[in-house]
Design an enzyme around this catalytic site. Structure first.
Site, short mmCIF file in Angstrom:
data_model
loop_
_atom_site.label_atom_id
_atom_site.label_comp_id
_atom_site.label_asym_id
_atom_site.label_seq_id
_atom_site.Cartn_x
_atom_site.Cartn_y
_atom_site.Cartn_z
CD GLU A 196 -3.11 -0.79 0.02
OE1 GLU A 196 -3.53 0.29 -0.04
OE2 GLU A 196 -3.58 -1.69 -0.65
CB SER A 477 -51.02 -24.90 40.30
OG SER A 477 -52.24 -24.79 40.06
#
Lengths: 772, 170
Positions: A196, A477
């Site tokens: 690069e 319950s």
């Protein structure tokens, strides 16, 4: 002298003839001054902007959420397969022969003993740094029999690094994992610079050769195609400028690049570049920086990248989309090989090594880790949002350490799958019925309320409506044990042998209406012991008991558990007419599971700032809710439910020598099927039903129970073991009348009581030994 | 007051109810046998009329050991030995605590508890760190929890001492 005088005179005459010239000169001078002032000012503005961005947090980083770290020590109950799976989840790879690198493992078997050798990566925890080291774990009969380091010294305790289970971010987001230059393998830095920006360490921000080349290309192609950028320019472009390509942007980019280089070192610029650069789009998440790209493409930290992998990442920079290795493997491989050849050309890589790297196939792991555990993440967000603004969570790179246990989650999901299979077979459910039947479940640690696993719906890994947190449904319950516990808290009035009437109830409501609940079968049993009324979940007995205690007192008692809800004192409450979410039920039952102590459910352990500073610990908190004698009796009653009552089907799945405690719940017309309970290590709540609240195909005992029992077994089925507290005494009882009797009288049962509050027995029986 | 009116109405049907019970018991044969079988096999008691629907257990799915006798009480607790890892963390915590870093000590002790959760000593150490951090309410609760875990006699008296010191600081 004369000549000089002449000259002066001539100049004066010249000025006198061209007075306007002086004006022009002064004007030019002024213009120059103004222009240079403006340029300096604009440079100063640029410089200030650079400084502001570069010195501050350069990026918004979403908070990362971690699972619990797996702690390893001698005596830990775990098998080699489970630990190996954990290593695999963390991206550890099987080692090549004789290799000894971080992130690798080998598993060997010799007779009964298995040995797992691995090299950890190290991790900075809130309470200290866990070093990267080579460890060896020996297993014998599903336990860790030894833990040693590479010199054979015994290690007391070691922690693996925690797995990332998700992040907290806005819908569209950039994500990155910051790395420092020292963490990058040399091959990666070499390749990056060689490809690069070969003159990176020489130029001052701009490369004139690059610019010349770019101008040539642009003229040739008659458009603005190439920028000839240095790394510095690329960084400026990404960090400070918009993405459009224009001459105007270029003209800002150049002075900015120069200004950046003037103010910051090459290393600082390079480090920012490697963290900034874009690599891939993973759904709504943009993958930036080498740190995250390495995890995303190779499932390993950047330090562990091999040369061919580093070369691929560098290859991608030219066109992350064009060279995407998942979509265009051929292009990506060719460019990777080009990168390798450049390294060789620049004498940074030997030809042999280059050929070896080129020979490597392209292996992409692609870990799409977007919200891997959506249901658990929902709970984390819920608990965090109480204390952290959304913005902090989205931006500041916080680390959230949770109690999430991937092993428990896996076992719970397996239980869901097994449970559905069994229910579908036994109830002969059609596919549409199975599809409609939804589920939610929560697993916590029994002793301290840490939330280990959550299933928010049938498709456990799908983000979507989280029923465990978001759906409140009638508990039926499930609420009864809390009414019975309220009774048992008053030993002078009630105990497990107290007779309660299972008889029709006619309740006069304030509005003049009457309320008379029926038992499920429509029949009443008459006087039964409290224990039996709970065991068989008798409706009328429970209502009679609740009314006897007093509705207000039942409500007051309920509200003192981990329940942030105000409850209306309506008689239907006694049969569970109360809407709760699965996580709320889990919070309620947690008090039973942790021996009568309210222990708030906790998803989060710690929050760390991005610099590693500890921001917050979520402490283990507890508050005694039931005295130890009551807690003991409640546990006794709930294990009796499992042995003899509505929970006994669970013993088709759970080994018979394992003691567990639990309770079923079913709302009207089977709209909701619940099961909640615990063993020594885990507390589990399961709900099943339809999203539209229509009647479903299963009861608590035929639906949720099946999943619950499998979850308990899959999690290790650890039998309850209770010491009898000094405040408890056991006595023999005749269940027919709830009176004390002697041990060898037929039918007598041995039950726990508050000491000094055992029921009376007839003097005749107790003294003479004759049975009543 | 509601209950009293209720009691009246219940008393009125007492006799019929008692007759009903007898007939139910007679109709469910095992109900009678329960009181003559010696000793009781809790798991084999017949399903009573239930407020919560209870599907029958298919005989084919019964485990062979189904009719075996269940112990009537919970099994006694076999104290799990505290693992060396937990002791190691507790020692580290003691050092942190001595250096005044109670936050770190608490973190280490919570780790120790995850490894050996039934250790009264760890609860004691955790409680005393909370007391040092001026959190007497937490200290009190932790000490109480420690007392439920079968402490040895010296541990018991140390925990009881912590309880009273915490209460004094509330």
């Amino acid at each position: 002298m004369t000549s000089s005088l002449n000259k002066t005179l001539r100049l004066k005459a010249f000025i006198a003839r061209h007075k306007w010239l002086l004006g022009v000169a002064v004007l030019l001078l002024l213009l120059a001054v103004v222009a240079s002032m403006l340029a300096a000012r604009s440079m100063a503005t640029l410089d200030a902007r650079i400084k502001e961005v570069f010195d501050g947090p350069k990026w918004s980083i979403p908070a990362r959420v971690y699972a619990r770290p797996l702690e390893l020590y001698q005596g830990l109950q775990v098998d080699a397969v489970t630990v190996t799976e954990e290593l695999a989840r963390l991206g550890y790879k099987p080692a090549a022969s004789q290799s000894n690198r971080a992130g690798e493992f080998t598993l060997s078997t010799a007779g009964e003993q298995q040995t797992l050798k691995f090299h950890t990566r190290g991790f900075k925890f809130a309470d200290g740094f866990e070093p990267a080291r080579q460890l060896s774990l020996s297993f014998q009969s599903d336990r860790v029999s030894a833990l040693t380091d590479n010199e054979g010294n015994s290690v007391a305790i070691a922690r693996l690094e925690p797995q990332v289970i998700g992040r907290i971010s806005p819908a569209q987001t950039e994500d990155r994992l910051l790395v420092s230059l020292e963490q990058l393998p040399k091959g990666l830095t070499d390749a990056l610079l060689a490809v690069e920006d070969p003159k990176f360490y020489q130029h001052n921000g701009l490369s004139f050769r690059g610019i010349a080349r770019a101008i040539w290309v642009n003229i040739k192609e008659r458009r603005f195609a190439q920028g000839g950028s240095t790394l510095t320019q690329q960084l400026v472009k990404n960090l400070f400028l918009t993405r459009e390509r224009s001459i105007k942007r270029k003209l800002t980019e150049w002075p900015m690049a120069i200004a950046l280089e003037r103010r910051y070192s090459k290393e600082e610029i390079l480090q920012a570049f490697v963290n900034e650069v874009f690599f891939a789009q993973d759904k709504s998440r943009a993958i930036h920086g080498f740190g995250l790209a390495s995890l995303y493409f190779f499932d390993k930290p950047v330090q562990e990248l091999e040369l061919h992998e580093s070369a691929l990442l560098v290859a991608l920079l030219k066109g992350p989309s064009y060279y995407n290795p998942l979509r265009h493997p051929q292009r990506a491989t060719e460019r990777r090989n080009l990168v390798l050849r450049i390294l060789n050309r620049e004498n940074l890589l030997s030809t042999d090594d280059m050929n070896a790297a080129i020979a490597q196939p392209l292996v992409i792991a692609k870990v799409s880790s977007d919200n891997q555990q959506p249901a658990y993440l929902d709970l984390v967000k819920q608990q965090l949002s109480q204390e952290y603004p959304t913005e902090d969570l989205h931006k500041n790179g916080l680390s959230i350490f949770t109690n999430f246990d991937p092993v428990a989650q896996q076992q719970l999901e397996l239980a869901v799958q097994q449970g559905y299979q069994q229910i579908a077979a036994e109830k002969s459910l059609t596919q549409p019925q199975i599809d409609k039947l939804q589920i939610a479940s929560v697993v916590t640690r029994a002793d301290n309320g840490e939330v280990l696993a959550i299933v928010g719906g049938k498709e456990a890994r799908f983000a979507g409506f989280n029923r465990a947190l978001g759906a409140t449904r009638q508990v039926g319950s499930l609420l009864k044990p809390f009414i019975y516990a309220t009774a048992l808290e008053q030993p002078e009035k009630y105990n497990l042998a107290t007779l309660v009437d299972d008889a029709p109830v006619i309740y006069q409501q304030r509005n003049g209406n009457t309320w008379s609940p029926e038992n499920y079968t429509g029949e009443s049993l008459g006087p039964v012991m409290l224990l039996d009324a709970l065991t068989h979940s008798l409706n009328q007995a429970s209502v009679n008991l609740g009314l006897n205690i007093g509705l207000e007192q039942v409500v007051e008692s309920l509200e003192r558990y981990n329940l942030n809800k105000s409850i209306d004192p309506l008689p239907s409450l006694l049969l569970g007419a109360l809407d709760l979410s699965v996580i709320e039920v889990a919070a309620l039952y947690q008090s039973f599971a942790s021996s009568g102590f309210n222990t708030p459910l906790r998803a989060i352990r710690e929050v760390q700032a991005s610099d590693g500073q500890l921001l917050q610990r979520y402490q283990y908190r507890l508050q005694q809710r039931l005295d130890d004698a009551t807690a003991h009796q409640v546990t006794y009653a709930l294990q009796h439910v499992m042995r003899a009552g509505t929970g006994r089907r669970a013993y088709r799945t759970i080994p018979r020598d394992t003691y567990v405690a639990g309770k079923s719940g079913t709302s009207n017309e089977q709209r909701d099927s619940w099961f909640a309970g615990f063993d020594a290590k885990h507390s589990v709540v399961v709900w099943m039903g339809h999203d539209d609240n229509s009647p479903g195909p299963v009861t608590g005992s035929s639906g949720a129970l099946e999943v619950w029992a499998r979850a308990i077994v899959n999690l290790g089925a650890s039998s309850l073991q209770f010491s009898v507290p000094p405040s408890v005494t056991y006595a023999n009882i005749n269940p027919a009348n709830g009176q004390r009797t002697i041990a060898n009288c037929p039918g007598s049962v041995r039950l726990p009581f508050h000491r000094n509050h055992e029921p009376a027995g007839s003097a005749e029986t107790l003294l003479s030994g004759s049975c009543n | 007051m509601h209950f009293e009116s209720l009691v009246q109405s219940v008393k009125a049907i007492m006799i019929t109810r008692n007759l009903a019970v007898v007939s139910i018991c007679l109709s469910v044969t095992a109900c009678a046998s329960k009181y003559v079988t010696e000793p009781p096999t809790v798991a084999d008691r017949p399903p009573l009329l239930s407020g919560d629907p209870q599907p029958p257990i298919e005989p084919a799915l019964n485990t062979p050991g189904r009719s075996s006798i269940e112990p009537a009480t919970l099994p006694p607790r076999i104290p799990a030995p505290t693992l060396p890892a937990a002791v190691n963390l507790r020692d580290q915590a003691a050092n942190a605590s001595a250096a005044g870093d109670h936050t770190r000590a608490v973190g280490l002790l919570e780790r120790a508890l995850r490894i050996s959760p039934e250790d009264a000593q760890t609860y004691h150490d955790l409680a005393s760190n909370h007391l040092a951090m001026n959190q007497p309410q937490q200290a009190l609760q932790l000490a109480r929890r420690g007392l439920t875990l079968n402490p040895t006699n010296p541990q018991r008296s140390a925990l009881e001492q912590l309880v009273s010191r915490s209460q004094a600081s509330l």
